[in-house]
Write a protein that holds these residues in place. Structure first.
Motif, mmCIF file in Angstrom:
data_model
loop_
_atom_site.group_PDB
_atom_site.id
_atom_site.type_symbol
_atom_site.label_atom_id
_atom_site.label_comp_id
_atom_site.label_asym_id
_atom_site.label_seq_id
_atom_site.Cartn_x
_atom_site.Cartn_y
_atom_site.Cartn_z
ATOM 1 N N GLU A 23 7.850 -0.250 3.793
ATOM 2 C CA GLU A 23 9.277 -0.566 3.907
ATOM 3 C C GLU A 23 9.490 -2.083 3.889
ATOM 4 O O GLU A 23 10.429 -2.580 3.274
ATOM 5 N N ILE A 24 8.611 -2.818 4.534
ATOM 6 C CA ILE A 24 8.699 -4.285 4.500
ATOM 7 C C ILE A 24 8.506 -4.775 3.070
ATOM 8 O O ILE A 24 9.218 -5.665 2.597
ATOM 9 N N ALA A 25 7.570 -4.163 2.354
ATOM 10 C CA ALA A 25 7.306 -4.562 0.975
ATOM 11 C C ALA A 25 8.469 -4.239 0.049
ATOM 12 O O ALA A 25 8.824 -5.048 -0.814
ATOM 13 N N VAL A 26 9.080 -3.069 0.231
ATOM 14 C CA VAL A 26 10.220 -2.683 -0.602
ATOM 15 C C VAL A 26 11.354 -3.698 -0.456
ATOM 16 O O VAL A 26 12.087 -3.979 -1.403
ATOM 17 N N ARG A 27 11.445 -4.301 0.707
ATOM 18 C CA ARG A 27 12.477 -5.312 0.955
ATOM 19 C C ARG A 27 12.056 -6.694 0.447
ATOM 20 O O ARG A 27 12.718 -7.688 0.726
ATOM 21 N N GLN A 28 10.951 -6.757 -0.268
ATOM 22 C CA GLN A 28 10.453 -7.954 -0.941
ATOM 23 C C GLN A 28 10.140 -9.103 0.017
ATOM 24 O O GLN A 28 10.295 -10.261 -0.320
ATOM 25 N N ILE A 29 9.685 -8.755 1.204
ATOM 26 C CA ILE A 29 9.262 -9.767 2.167
ATOM 27 C C ILE A 29 7.863 -10.248 1.816
ATOM 28 O O ILE A 29 7.506 -11.392 2.047
ATOM 29 N N TYR A 30 7.056 -9.380 1.244
ATOM 30 C CA TYR A 30 5.762 -9.748 0.703
ATOM 31 C C TYR A 30 5.488 -8.836 -0.481
ATOM 32 O O TYR A 30 6.176 -7.833 -0.679
ATOM 33 N N ARG A 31 4.497 -9.206 -1.263
ATOM 34 C CA ARG A 31 4.107 -8.382 -2.414
ATOM 35 C C ARG A 31 2.850 -7.613 -2.046
ATOM 36 O O ARG A 31 1.797 -8.206 -1.852
ATOM 37 N N PRO A 32 2.949 -6.283 -1.945
ATOM 38 C CA PRO A 32 1.763 -5.497 -1.617
ATOM 39 C C PRO A 32 0.913 -5.277 -2.868
ATOM 40 O O PRO A 32 1.423 -5.232 -3.977
ATOM 41 N N LEU A 33 -0.374 -5.146 -2.632
ATOM 42 C CA LEU A 33 -1.303 -4.875 -3.725
ATOM 43 C C LEU A 33 -2.286 -3.805 -3.284
ATOM 44 O O LEU A 33 -2.668 -3.749 -2.109
ATOM 45 N N TRP A 34 -2.682 -2.969 -4.231
ATOM 46 C CA TRP A 34 -3.759 -2.012 -4.023
ATOM 47 C C TRP A 34 -4.279 -1.625 -5.396
ATOM 48 O O TRP A 34 -3.661 -1.936 -6.418
ATOM 49 N N SER A 35 -5.397 -0.981 -5.427
ATOM 50 C CA SER A 35 -5.966 -0.501 -6.686
ATOM 51 C C SER A 35 -5.942 1.023 -6.690
ATOM 52 O O SER A 35 -5.722 1.653 -5.652
ATOM 53 N N GLU A 36 -6.202 1.580 -7.836
ATOM 54 C CA GLU A 36 -6.301 3.039 -7.906
ATOM 55 C C GLU A 36 -7.449 3.529 -7.024
ATOM 56 O O GLU A 36 -7.361 4.580 -6.402
ATOM 57 N N LYS A 37 -8.510 2.726 -6.930
ATOM 58 C CA LYS A 37 -9.637 3.104 -6.073
ATOM 59 C C LYS A 37 -9.209 3.148 -4.607
ATOM 60 O O LYS A 37 -9.619 4.036 -3.860
ATOM 61 N N ILE A 38 -8.364 2.222 -4.183
ATOM 62 C CA ILE A 38 -7.839 2.249 -2.811
ATOM 63 C C ILE A 38 -6.988 3.497 -2.625
ATOM 64 O O ILE A 38 -7.097 4.189 -1.611
ATOM 65 N N GLU A 39 -6.147 3.806 -3.606
ATOM 66 C CA GLU A 39 -5.333 5.032 -3.528
ATOM 67 C C GLU A 39 -6.214 6.273 -3.398
ATOM 68 O O GLU A 39 -5.902 7.177 -2.623
ATOM 69 N N GLU A 40 -7.296 6.314 -4.160
ATOM 70 C CA GLU A 40 -8.199 7.466 -4.102
ATOM 71 C C GLU A 40 -8.854 7.577 -2.726
ATOM 72 O O GLU A 40 -9.035 8.684 -2.205
ATOM 73 N N GLU A 41 -9.189 6.443 -2.132
ATOM 74 C CA GLU A 41 -9.770 6.441 -0.790
ATOM 75 C C GLU A 41 -8.755 6.947 0.239
ATOM 76 O O GLU A 41 -9.091 7.723 1.132
ATOM 77 N N VAL A 42 -7.505 6.519 0.088
ATOM 78 C CA VAL A 42 -6.437 7.011 0.965
ATOM 79 C C VAL A 42 -6.308 8.525 0.808
ATOM 80 O O VAL A 42 -6.256 9.266 1.793
ATOM 81 N N GLU A 43 -6.274 8.977 -0.429
ATOM 82 C CA GLU A 43 -6.138 10.408 -0.703
ATOM 83 C C GLU A 43 -7.261 11.211 -0.062
ATOM 84 O O GLU A 43 -7.017 12.200 0.628
ATOM 85 N N ARG A 44 -8.504 10.790 -0.284
ATOM 86 C CA ARG A 44 -9.660 11.497 0.281
ATOM 87 C C ARG A 44 -9.562 11.604 1.803
ATOM 88 O O ARG A 44 -9.800 12.650 2.382
#
Length: 195
Positions: A23-44
């Motif tokens: 939610e903080i990122a959507v408000r453009q307070i900072y730019r979030p970054l992640w990779s598909e590999k991070i997403e896969e780790e979250v999913e697992r």
């Protein structure tokens, strides 16, 4: 945006913390970054946690698919591409499996890696000015810079509760964040943002 932060998988797994960070990122307070590999780790990890709680496997897979889709729809510039090309330039890490996080940070020109696993991201091993922060420190810094925006973020997260379970107050949200180890941030919010 003032700065960019790679969100390690471990800070995207707890749902309340994830909601606040995104939610903080959507408000453009900072730019979030992640990779598909991070997403896969979250999913697992979410699927593993849901299985431990005996949640329906198909519903859990649907939940994670929707989560990943929404993350990338609402923050379309967050997913770092081609980070693999930088893996050879990433120094040896305490946990070699974390090199991909540093590679994503380098490719995305991140200022900071937000992680609970600070011991695995020793600043002496991180290239350039890149450093790691706990989500507690990171959110405390954001609060210090943008207190009114953080108040609105907390209100927005609370406003989405009540569909499946009780409606939360900001204090309920802060209590949940405190249980996730964000003690300094929660204490500062209670001091500065709540009546």
């Amino acid at each position: 945006m003032a700065f960019s932060a790679v969100l390690d998988a471990c800070v995207l797994i707890p749902s309340v913390l994830r909601d606040v960070l995104l939610e903080i990122a959507v408000r453009q307070i900072y730019r979030p970054l992640w990779s598909e590999k991070i997403e896969e780790e979250v999913e697992r990890n979410i699927l593993r946690l849901h299985a431990l709680r005996d949640k329906d496997a198909e519903e859990s897979r649907g939940y994670v698919r929707r989560l990943r889709r929404k993350m990338n729809e609402h923050l379309p510039d967050a997913r770092v591409q081609d980070w693999e090309t930088l893996l050879p330039s990433v120094p040896t890490m305490r946990d070699p499996d974390d090199r991909h996080v540093v590679a994503a940070a380098l490719m995305g020109r991140a200022d900071v890696i937000v992680t609970f696993n600070l011991k695995d991201f020793d600043e002496a091993a991180l290239p350039g000015a890149l450093f790691a922060q706990s989500p507690d420190e990171f959110l405390l810094d954001v609060l210090g810079l943008y207190p009114e925006a953080v108040r609105k973020v907390l209100q927005a997260v609370v406003s989405r509760t009540g569909r499946k379970g009780p409606r939360w107050t900001i204090d309920d949200l802060l209590t949940r964040l405190e249980k996730e180890g964000l003690n300094s941030f929660v204490a500062a919010c209670r001091r500065e943002l709540t009546p």
